[in-house]
Design a protein around this motif. Structure first.
Motif, PDB file in Angstrom:
ATOM      1  N   GLU A   1      31.125  70.745 108.280  1.00  0.00           N
ATOM      2  CA  GLU A   1      29.864  70.864 108.119  1.00  0.00           C
ATOM      3  C   GLU A   1      28.910  71.164 109.119  1.00  0.00           C
ATOM      4  O   GLU A   1      28.252  71.763 109.343  1.00  0.00           O
ATOM      5  N   THR A   2      29.350  70.251 110.351  1.00  0.00           N
ATOM      6  CA  THR A   2      28.273  70.629 111.493  1.00  0.00           C
ATOM      7  C   THR A   2      28.646  71.959 112.303  1.00  0.00           C
ATOM      8  O   THR A   2      27.855  72.377 112.713  1.00  0.00           O
ATOM      9  N   LEU A   3      29.820  72.474 111.949  1.00  0.00           N
ATOM     10  CA  LEU A   3      30.256  73.876 112.456  1.00  0.00           C
ATOM     11  C   LEU A   3      29.658  74.852 111.464  1.00  0.00           C
ATOM     12  O   LEU A   3      29.901  76.088 111.607  1.00  0.00           O
ATOM     13  N   GLY A   4      29.226  74.481 110.257  1.00  0.00           N
ATOM     14  CA  GLY A   4      28.448  75.490 109.447  1.00  0.00           C
ATOM     15  C   GLY A   4      29.550  75.623 108.140  1.00  0.00           C
ATOM     16  O   GLY A   4      29.090  76.584 107.353  1.00  0.00           O
ATOM     17  N   ALA A   5      30.645  75.330 108.064  1.00  0.00           N
ATOM     18  CA  ALA A   5      31.546  75.550 107.052  1.00  0.00           C
ATOM     19  C   ALA A   5      31.096  75.123 105.676  1.00  0.00           C
ATOM     20  O   ALA A   5      30.474  74.195 105.692  1.00  0.00           O
ATOM     21  N   ASP A   6      31.724  75.869 104.865  1.00  0.00           N
ATOM     22  CA  ASP A   6      31.595  75.365 103.134  1.00  0.00           C
ATOM     23  C   ASP A   6      33.032  74.710 102.904  1.00  0.00           C
ATOM     24  O   ASP A   6      34.110  75.429 102.883  1.00  0.00           O
ATOM     25  N   CYS A   7      32.968  73.447 102.801  1.00  0.00           N
ATOM     26  CA  CYS A   7      34.046  72.654 102.831  1.00  0.00           C
ATOM     27  C   CYS A   7      34.427  72.151 101.473  1.00  0.00           C
ATOM     28  O   CYS A   7      33.506  71.569 100.558  1.00  0.00           O
ATOM     29  N   THR A   8      35.791  72.550 100.970  1.00  0.00           N
ATOM     30  CA  THR A   8      36.349  72.016  99.798  1.00  0.00           C
ATOM     31  C   THR A   8      37.399  70.877  99.911  1.00  0.00           C
ATOM     32  O   THR A   8      38.193  71.317 101.033  1.00  0.00           O
ATOM     33  N   LEU A   9      37.453  69.843  99.339  1.00  0.00           N
ATOM     34  CA  LEU A   9      38.133  68.831  99.698  1.00  0.00           C
ATOM     35  C   LEU A   9      39.228  68.449  98.601  1.00  0.00           C
ATOM     36  O   LEU A   9      38.937  68.300  97.431  1.00  0.00           O
ATOM     37  N   VAL A  10      40.434  68.406  98.987  1.00  0.00           N
ATOM     38  CA  VAL A  10      41.605  67.791  98.122  1.00  0.00           C
ATOM     39  C   VAL A  10      42.208  66.689  98.777  1.00  0.00           C
ATOM     40  O   VAL A  10      42.543  66.790  99.966  1.00  0.00           O
TER      41      VAL A  10
ATOM     42  N   CYS B   1      31.900  80.030 106.013  1.00  0.00           N
ATOM     43  CA  CYS B   1      33.458  80.258 105.920  1.00  0.00           C
ATOM     44  C   CYS B   1      33.725  79.164 104.841  1.00  0.00           C
ATOM     45  O   CYS B   1      33.720  77.913 104.999  1.00  0.00           O
ATOM     46  N   PRO B   2      34.451  79.802 103.735  1.00  0.00           N
ATOM     47  CA  PRO B   2      35.055  78.586 102.971  1.00  0.00           C
ATOM     48  C   PRO B   2      36.372  77.962 103.433  1.00  0.00           C
ATOM     49  O   PRO B   2      37.357  78.467 103.627  1.00  0.00           O
ATOM     50  N   VAL B   3      36.423  76.611 103.552  1.00  0.00           N
ATOM     51  CA  VAL B   3      37.320  75.949 104.366  1.00  0.00           C
ATOM     52  C   VAL B   3      37.914  74.977 103.267  1.00  0.00           C
ATOM     53  O   VAL B   3      37.363  74.073 102.663  1.00  0.00           O
ATOM     54  N   LEU B   4      39.337  74.992 103.183  1.00  0.00           N
ATOM     55  CA  LEU B   4      39.972  73.756 102.535  1.00  0.00           C
ATOM     56  C   LEU B   4      40.582  72.881 103.371  1.00  0.00           C
ATOM     57  O   LEU B   4      41.216  73.106 104.307  1.00  0.00           O
ATOM     58  N   LEU B   5      40.028  71.625 102.901  1.00  0.00           N
ATOM     59  CA  LEU B   5      40.562  70.396 103.857  1.00  0.00           C
ATOM     60  C   LEU B   5      41.468  69.573 102.549  1.00  0.00           C
ATOM     61  O   LEU B   5      40.977  69.167 101.787  1.00  0.00           O
ATOM     62  N   ALA B   6      42.713  69.529 103.287  1.00  0.00           N
ATOM     63  CA  ALA B   6      43.700  68.723 102.306  1.00  0.00           C
ATOM     64  C   ALA B   6      44.197  67.404 103.368  1.00  0.00           C
ATOM     65  O   ALA B   6      44.725  67.401 104.439  1.00  0.00           O
ATOM     66  N   GLU B   7      43.611  66.440 102.808  1.00  0.00           N
ATOM     67  CA  GLU B   7      43.656  64.975 103.702  1.00  0.00           C
ATOM     68  C   GLU B   7      43.492  64.073 102.703  1.00  0.00           C
ATOM     69  O   GLU B   7      42.604  63.732 101.934  1.00  0.00           O
TER      70      GLU B   7
END
Length: 509
Positions: A276-285, A256-262
């Motif tokens: 990432e522990t849950l398996g997600a593909d994380c993009t950070l902004v 799952c491609p997930v966007l994290l805005a923090e």
């Protein structure tokens, strides 16, 4: 005393309420940094004493976060929301945290601390963990205070009729007759008590025990010492008996491609690690403008948006997303914030968020549960399977329904339930074929009630997803959700027929 209601309160009171909310935000943000830093630290290289002290700090910070919420609610006049979903806790790790915290306290006073666990304890409990921790903390604190020497013991085991029993046993002088006569009263300390204290501890314990439907027992131990016991009947601790939880397992975000805005670096590291522990593909902004631009690409299946960010607030990001065009405006959104009062929540939901995760994030389980609830409302494109296939029905739920129906009407109840599920399935098939969203919504409304009554949590979650997709007029979503729902209903109908044959010697027609 809480502030007056906004409609009638003076300007100064409204200003104080606003200031309290802002202070609460900053307090939660500071505690979040403490907990996040500890969660990201590798304690394994430390010596045992240092590791134990940091575990004690972590446990105390978690409790401070909960107490901050409760204090702010009292100060601002917020009321506790009833009917909120129960938060399940893993009993073993919960008790280990209690032990780590209080072992250090005991050692400082020259005492031992022992945690004794029965072999048949449940893995998960549905009790309010914050209330239970406050109860145990007050009891253990008293035991440590009154024990001049020896060991304080926290003993946990299963009692008769599946009751969960938690005993705090000390080696102090025990309860005097004067103390027993004033036990649990507000500030109920005997006048001749020479040990410092306010006498509020047991009063707090009594109120919290009533809140979680527990029973308190107090006795003096033969040979010296006191024993205070909290007994939780099955209906008070068992997950799903009176306050059913919906997501026992962590969600699977594989692929799952997930966007994290923090924008906070500690939270970035912590949340990204959890995703990432849950398996997600994380993009950070790290700012709101970058988040809005990233979401416009439509490539994400889930977004976690911090509310307080530079350049563009999280609320503005969510609002812009929901008012945009194309498939990207239906992305599931979880808002992450240290603002937790009702006015803040209302504003965030009005912008279009599907859920709110309060800082500090207390555990991976709480994080996963918040994501699961968001994904029960909207379909996450690109995510792996999220919903665990339950047994067709929960036997506790079904037994209760049959008991309420009475011995002469059990077969009739099973037959009627099977007919209702069959009617729902037929209606969903017709609604999806014709694109009749009104019919889909009507049938899923019935299905949500039926699935909840028999304790099929995965069917309940899928029914809520399907209902939301029909409400938002999203054909791609409801067409993809209908087949697994109808398959589950078919399995359930067969199981009800088999149950009728087993119990009554007849098939449910």
């Amino acid at each position: 005393m809480p502030f007056p209601d906004d409609a009638t309160g003076s300007a100064s009171h409204k200003s104080r309420r606003k200031r309290a909310a802002m202070l609460g935000h900053d307090m939660r943000a500071a505690i979040s940094d403490i907990l996040g830093g500890l969660a990201l630290s590798d304690l394994s290289s430390l010596d045992p004493d240092s590791r134990r002290q940091l575990q004690r700090v972590e446990s105390a910070a978690e409790q401070l976060a909960r107490l901050t919420d409760e204090t702010l609610a009292l100060v601002t006049g917020e009321t506790e929301k009833r009917g909120a979903p129960a938060h399940h806790s893993r009993l073993g790790p919960f008790l280990s945290r209690i032990s780590a915290r209080w072992q250090a306290h005991a050692e400082e006073r020259g005492l031992g601390f022992r945690l004794e666990l029965g072999e048949d304890l449940p893995g998960t409990i549905g009790t309010d963990a914050a209330a239970l921790e406050r109860i145990l903390s007050n009891l253990i604190s008293n035991a440590v205070k009154y024990s001049g020497a020896g060991t304080v013991t926290l003993r946990v085991h299963m009692g008769p009729k599946e009751a969960l029993c938690l005993h705090v046993i000390d080696t102090g002088p025990g309860f005097s007759d004067a103390a027993i006569s004033q036990l649990f009263e507000f500030a109920g300390r005997p006048a001749d008590n020479s040990i410092p204290g306010t006498g509020l501890g047991l009063h707090i314990v009594r109120e919290l025990s009533q809140r979680i439907r527990g029973q308190l027992q107090v006795e003096n131990v033969r040979g010296g010492g006191a024993k205070v016991s909290l007994v939780l009947p099955r209906t008070a601790w068992a997950p799903g008996v009176e306050a059913p939880g919906r997501f026992d397992d962590l969600p699977d975000l594989s692929g799952c491609p997930v966007l994290l805005a923090e924008d906070n670096e500690t939270n970035q590291l912590l949340i990204r690690q959890m995703l990432e522990t849950l398996g997600a593909d994380c993009t950070l902004v790290s700012d709101g403008q970058a988040a809005a631009e990233a979401l416009e690409t439509g490539q994400y299946g889930l977004a976690l948006i911090d509310i307080e960010m530079p350049r563009l607030s999280g609320i503005d990001v969510i609002r812009r997303l929901r008012t945009g065009q194309g498939p990207c405006n239906s992305i599931p959104v979880l808002a992450v914030t240290a603002f937790v009062l009702s006015a803040n929540r209302d504003q965030i939901y009005a912008a279009g968020a599907d859920g709110i995760l309060a800082k500090p994030i207390m555990s991976l389980e709480a994080f996963g549960e918040a994501i699961s609830r968001v994904l029960s409302k909207r379909v996450c494109r690109g995510c792996g399977p999220r919903v665990r296939e339950d047994a067709p029905f929960d036997r506790v739920h079904l037994d209760r329904l049959l008991a309420l129906a009475g011995p002469d009407r059990g077969l009739e109840l099973l037959t009627r339930m099977r007919e209702d599920f069959h009617t729902v399935r037929k209606g969903l098939e017709e609604g999806c074929t014709k694109g009749d969203t009104a019919m889909i919504r009507a049938r899923t409304h019935v299905l949500i009630s039926l699935a909840g009554a028999i304790g099929n949590e995965s069917l309940l979650a899928r029914a809520e997803q399907l209902n939301g997709a029909a409400r938002r007029q999203m054909p791609v979503d409801y067409i993809s959700l209908c087949p697994p729902v109808m398959r589950q209903i078919g399995v359930l109908c067969d199981a009800l027929s088999a149950e009728a044959a087993s119990r009554y010697g007849e098939l449910a027609s």
